[in-house]
Design a protein around this motif. Structure first.
Motif, PDB file in Angstrom:
ATOM      1  N   GLU A 171       0.892  -1.167   0.000  1.00 60.07           N
ATOM      2  CA  GLU A 171       0.000   0.000   0.000  1.00 60.07           C
ATOM      3  C   GLU A 171       0.924   1.208   0.000  1.00 60.07           C
ATOM      4  O   GLU A 171       1.504   1.572   1.021  1.00 60.07           O
ATOM      5  N   GLY A 172       1.101   1.827  -1.169  1.00 59.81           N
ATOM      6  CA  GLY A 172       2.097   2.874  -1.276  1.00 59.81           C
ATOM      7  C   GLY A 172       1.668   4.026  -2.157  1.00 59.81           C
ATOM      8  O   GLY A 172       0.534   4.081  -2.644  1.00 59.81           O
ATOM      9  N   GLU A 173       2.587   4.967  -2.336  1.00 62.69           N
ATOM     10  CA  GLU A 173       2.340   6.165  -3.133  1.00 62.69           C
ATOM     11  C   GLU A 173       3.414   6.297  -4.203  1.00 62.69           C
ATOM     12  O   GLU A 173       4.592   6.012  -3.957  1.00 62.69           O
ATOM     13  N   LEU A 174       2.998   6.736  -5.376  1.00 60.70           N
ATOM     14  CA  LEU A 174       3.933   7.028  -6.462  1.00 60.70           C
ATOM     15  C   LEU A 174       4.374   8.484  -6.307  1.00 60.70           C
ATOM     16  O   LEU A 174       3.650   9.413  -6.662  1.00 60.70           O
ATOM     17  N   LYS A 175       5.563   8.678  -5.742  1.00 55.93           N
ATOM     18  CA  LYS A 175       6.046  10.017  -5.405  1.00 55.93           C
ATOM     19  C   LYS A 175       6.976  10.554  -6.488  1.00 55.93           C
ATOM     20  O   LYS A 175       7.801   9.835  -7.037  1.00 55.93           O
ATOM     21  N   LEU A 176       6.822  11.849  -6.768  1.00 55.60           N
ATOM     22  CA  LEU A 176       7.672  12.524  -7.747  1.00 55.60           C
ATOM     23  C   LEU A 176       9.025  12.835  -7.118  1.00 55.60           C
ATOM     24  O   LEU A 176       9.103  13.325  -5.988  1.00 55.60           O
ATOM     25  N   GLN A 177      10.095  12.551  -7.861  1.00 53.22           N
ATOM     26  CA  GLN A 177      11.457  12.817  -7.410  1.00 53.22           C
ATOM     27  C   GLN A 177      12.112  13.801  -8.380  1.00 53.22           C
ATOM     28  O   GLN A 177      12.158  13.548  -9.584  1.00 53.22           O
ATOM     29  N   LEU A 178      12.647  14.917  -7.834  1.00 53.43           N
ATOM     30  CA  LEU A 178      13.282  15.939  -8.667  1.00 53.43           C
ATOM     31  C   LEU A 178      14.700  16.197  -8.177  1.00 53.43           C
ATOM     32  O   LEU A 178      14.922  16.416  -6.993  1.00 53.43           O
TER      33      LEU A 178
END
Length: 312
Positions: A171-178
């Protein structure tokens, strides 16, 4: 007779001088002292030029129905499968086709998916025991509010343990990485290219080390952040291995490089706040200098000087 003030107006008194005089030099210095020090004070206090700002946006994420799966067995062998035909042909001896079910869900009904549910059932022989599972899911990722970003990204889920597993649930989140802030406008399609080169016929291009190495070079990526993985052991006879989970697409706080007018607006507010104080001080200084004729000027008054006040 008692006298009281019923109304008042300022009286304009003019001070005149030649161009090439000490008075003109004093006015030039007074002007420079009024406008330059506020800039230095605002600049030296840090944060004068706005180099980075933030905004929040709900990305538009869509699952591209592209998957790569690798399962390591206790006997040092492995099973694998993907949606890439060339890769599957290269892995004939290790290929195991699973039953895949996926569903995107739009909770707030804004036209953008908020999460992806997936369920992968891998048929196994009773003697096959999986202790490591690696799963790559491919997404189309878009941002539109400031710069328009278009890219293909991935979510990588994995588990490695000392005992065989029967279920791996996340159960997770697709997080943006910059690695660097985005631009404040324009179209950014630098990474709108496949994460996995499905056209390649070379096995090396499908190795996880190659995929991750190429992906890590990007300045903009996504990462699956899972704080609640669940692993079950003890698979029954004839039962498949189950890989399942829910990947959420959260609202992101995104850094970006502000445009020219935003930078100037931010800097002007700081400069003006200090400038007002210097104007106030300099006006008092000039009033003292000219009232006491510290520099020579010709005084023009709106009325002649009188020795006594007269009331009517």
């Amino acid at each position: 007779m008692a006298v009281y003030e019923v109304y008042s107006t300022p009286v304009l008194q003019r001070y005149k001088a030649g161009i090439c005089t000490k008075t003109t030099l004093f006015m030039i210095l007074a002007f420079l002292f009024t406008v330059i020090p506020p800039f230095l004070v605002a600049y030296r206090s840090e944060g004068f030029w706005l180099k980075e700002d933030f905004y929040r946006e709900q990305p538009s994420v869509s699952f591209k129905h592209q998957i790569m799966m690798v399962l390591d067995l206790l006997d040092s062998s492995y099973l694998t499968w993907s949606t890439y035909q060339n890769y599957n042909q290269l892995q004939q001896d290790h290929l195991r086709v699973p039953l895949v079910k996926t569903r995107e869900e739009d909770v707030n009904r804004d036209g953008r998916p908020d999460m992806l549910h997936y369920n992968i059932e891998v048929p196994l022989q009773d003697l096959e025991q999986v202790y490591s599972a690696k799963l790559i899911l491919i997404f189309g990722y878009k941002l539109n509010r400031f710069s328009s970003v278009r890219m293909e990204s991935m979510a990588y889920a994995y588990h490695t343990g000392p005992v065989p597993i029967s279920l791996f649930n996340i159960e997770g989140e697709l997080k943006l990485q910059l690695k660097e802030p985005l631009a404040h406008k324009g179209l950014d399609t630098r990474y709108d290219v496949p994460v996995i080169n499905s056209e390649s016929i070379f096995a090396g291009d499908y190795q996880l080390t190659t995929i991750f190495s190429n992906y890590a070079r990007r300045n903009v990526t996504t990462k699956l952040q899972c704080d609640y993985p669940v692993v079950q052991t003890g698979r029954g006879a004839g039962q498949p291995l189950i890989l399942k989970g829910t990947i959420h697409f959260p609202v992101e706080t995104i850094p970006y490089v502000p445009g020219f007018w935003q930078v100037m607006k931010f800097a002007w507010i700081q400069y003006l706040a200090v400038l007002v104080l210097f104007i106030f001080i300099m006006e008092r200084v000039k009033n003292f200098v000219f009232a006491n004729q510290i520099v020579t000027t010709v005084v023009e008054r709106p009325y002649p000087l009188v020795s006594k006040n007269h009331y009517h």
